[in-house]
Enzyme design. Structure first.
Site, mmCIF file in Angstrom:
data_model
loop_
_atom_site.group_PDB
_atom_site.id
_atom_site.type_symbol
_atom_site.label_atom_id
_atom_site.label_comp_id
_atom_site.label_asym_id
_atom_site.label_seq_id
_atom_site.Cartn_x
_atom_site.Cartn_y
_atom_site.Cartn_z
ATOM 1 C CG ASP A 233 -0.427 -0.268 2.513
ATOM 2 O OD1 ASP A 233 0.812 -0.281 2.661
ATOM 3 O OD2 ASP A 233 -1.207 -0.491 3.462
ATOM 4 C CB THR A 234 4.046 2.256 1.585
ATOM 5 O OG1 THR A 234 3.529 1.913 2.865
ATOM 6 C CG2 THR A 234 4.840 3.542 1.699
#
Length: 478
Positions: A233-234
């Site tokens: 997700d980062t």
């Protein structure tokens, strides 16, 4: 205009977002949001992966007909499959205690400095490498034929096809950030079988089609492709930083704060290792050079302990508390486990000779001041270690809703903070799908579209930087 479903699984909640994209427009709406509640079993802390998958199916049904699906999630955790492709138990939660003391065993074979030089990953007790080392003591691993990281596991259930997306693979501490492939030497020396992993995929690669059973359950009409995105997700969130060309730092805020720089090559120096910076892989050959900070987990856990749901009231009251009265190290591993967070914060302040926060507002202000201070240290250290000065800080993710945290971060860093792209991971997820579909160009073009379509707020530094230096010195002398 086409519609893309972004499955975005965070450590505290999951969501399916519908992104409507054309060459000149980008609209994001929430189709379905669902909780992510870990479960403590007799064996330890586990993810309720079946509930999460059920939430994904519900979300795809709510999203309606889409042109593609992409999946991102938190990093490092995985599911094990047997020879028939069946899941061998619920995935272990990264906050589980099984990795306590494991790092020292690994370093006895591969010293920490050598491990960093080969993989570029900061020390975190829950890195996949340490989890796999701990798992060798359990019989379950011996039954496994395949290991799939969480977003790849969801993708497999949706499509029946297996792969390992690169940006998330880079968080395992088993990838060489220079070659952008597996570190075979490290794995061999530590007795880790890389054959457990499915073949590597790049963001934008096809990842299969929704199975007929999934189409029937969600009401979608096939074929519906699944596209590999920045499945960490980062990685998706950094892709959604609405930068306009100036040298920038970023802070991805949520349960964690990930603060750092976007580089073209890793920084593998001993000084970088000692400062606990990580080199994770991003889109288009980039490196996410960043430090993990405990993030809004500290406040979330306090709210859970207090039974406090009104965040807006907490923040208003915290804004009236004197600044920098007490601060704690927001990267300290003592805050990693759940439970007793207000008491642990009070204990840390007491141990460092600072005033002990007593009210909920005082604890909240301590947390936000401490996070801003940790952001300051990360941004300053990253610039120095990478020899990469910046002019602005972009803050994306859930923390953009917290105006007090955004302003405190600008004050602490002494740099303007541009806050926007609240659902940054979902936006990056959608944009990679749109790029694979030919609707959007390169990373710079993706960011130009973001700046034209997403609301952004600019925070200008206020106050005296000396106060932040003094607070930092308090932590340094603990």
């Amino acid at each position: 205009m086409k519609v893309y479903a972004a499955v975005d699984l965070g450590a505290s909640s999951g969501r399916v977002m519908a992104g409507r994209v054309s060459p000149d427009s980008l609209e994001l709406s929430e189709a379905h949001r669902f909780p992510n509640r870990p479960v403590r079993t007799p064996e330890g802390l586990r993810w309720d992966i079946l509930a999460l998958y059920g939430g994904v199916l519900d979300g795809l049904r709510a999203a309606g007909q889409v042109d593609s699906v992409g999946i991102d999630s938190w990093a490092v955790d995985y599911g094990l499959l047997d020879a028939d492709g069946a899941l061998l138990g619920n995935p272990v939660h990264y906050r589980d205690a099984r990795t306590e003391g494991v790092a020292e065993k690994v370093w006895a074979t591969v010293p920490a400095e050598e491990l960093y030089g080969a993989t570029g990953l900061q020390y975190a007790p829950f890195n996949t490498l340490y989890q796999l080392t701990a798992a060798r003591e359990k019989r379950q691993l011996s039954y496994a034929e395949r290991l799939l990281l969480i977003p790849d596991l969801v993708s497999y259930w949706l499509t029946g096809e297996q792969g390992t997306e690169l940006t998330n693979a880079s968080t395992t501490q088993l990838v060489d950030p220079r070659t952008r492939t597996w570190s075979y030497d490290i794995a061999e020396r530590l007795g880790i079988d890389l054959g457990l992993f499915a073949p590597l995929r790049q963001p934008g690669d096809p990842a299969g089609l929704l199975r007929p059973e999934v189409l029937e359950e969600t009401g979608l009409t096939g074929p519906v492709p699944v596209t590999a995105v920045g499945s960490h997700d980062t990685a998706s969130a950094v892709a959604a930083v609405p930068a306009t060309g100036e040298p920038f730092a970023y802070i991805c805020t949520g349960t964690w704060s990930l603060a750092g720089l976007e580089l073209t090559a890793p920084v593998l120096t001993e000084e970088s290792r000692a400062a606990n910076f990580t080199n994770e892989l991003g889109l288009d050959g980039t490196v996410r050079y960043l430090r993990n900070i405990m993030g809004l987990w500290l406040l979330q856990e306090c709210q859970r302990t207090w039974g406090e749901q009104d965040l807006g009231r907490l923040l208003r009251e915290a804004g009236a508390v004197p600044a920098l009265r007490s601060v704690v190290d927001a990267g300290d591993k003592t805050f990693l486990a759940p439970g007793r967070m207000p008491e642990r914060i009070a204990e840390a302040c007491r141990a460092s000779g600072q005033p002990v926060p007593e009210t909920r507002a005082e604890v909240t202000r301590c947390i936000l001041d401490s996070l801003a201070l940790a952001h300051r240290r990360a941004v300053e250290d990253a610039q120095r270690l990478a020899d990469h000065p910046v002019e602005v800080v972009y803050l994306v993710g859930g923390g953009t809703r917290n105006a007090l945290l955004c302003q405190l971060t600008a004050d602490a860093c002494g740099l303007p903070v541009v806050a926007g792209a609240t659902e940054a991971a979902a936006l990056g997820n959608v944009l990679v799908q749109a790029r694979a579909d030919g609707l959007v160009g390169d990373l710079a073009a993706m960011r130009r579209l973001l700046t034209r379509t997403q609301p952004l707020t600019r925070y200008t530094p206020r106050g005296d930087a000396a106060r932040w230096r003094e607070a930092e010195a308090r932590l340094a002398t603990r």
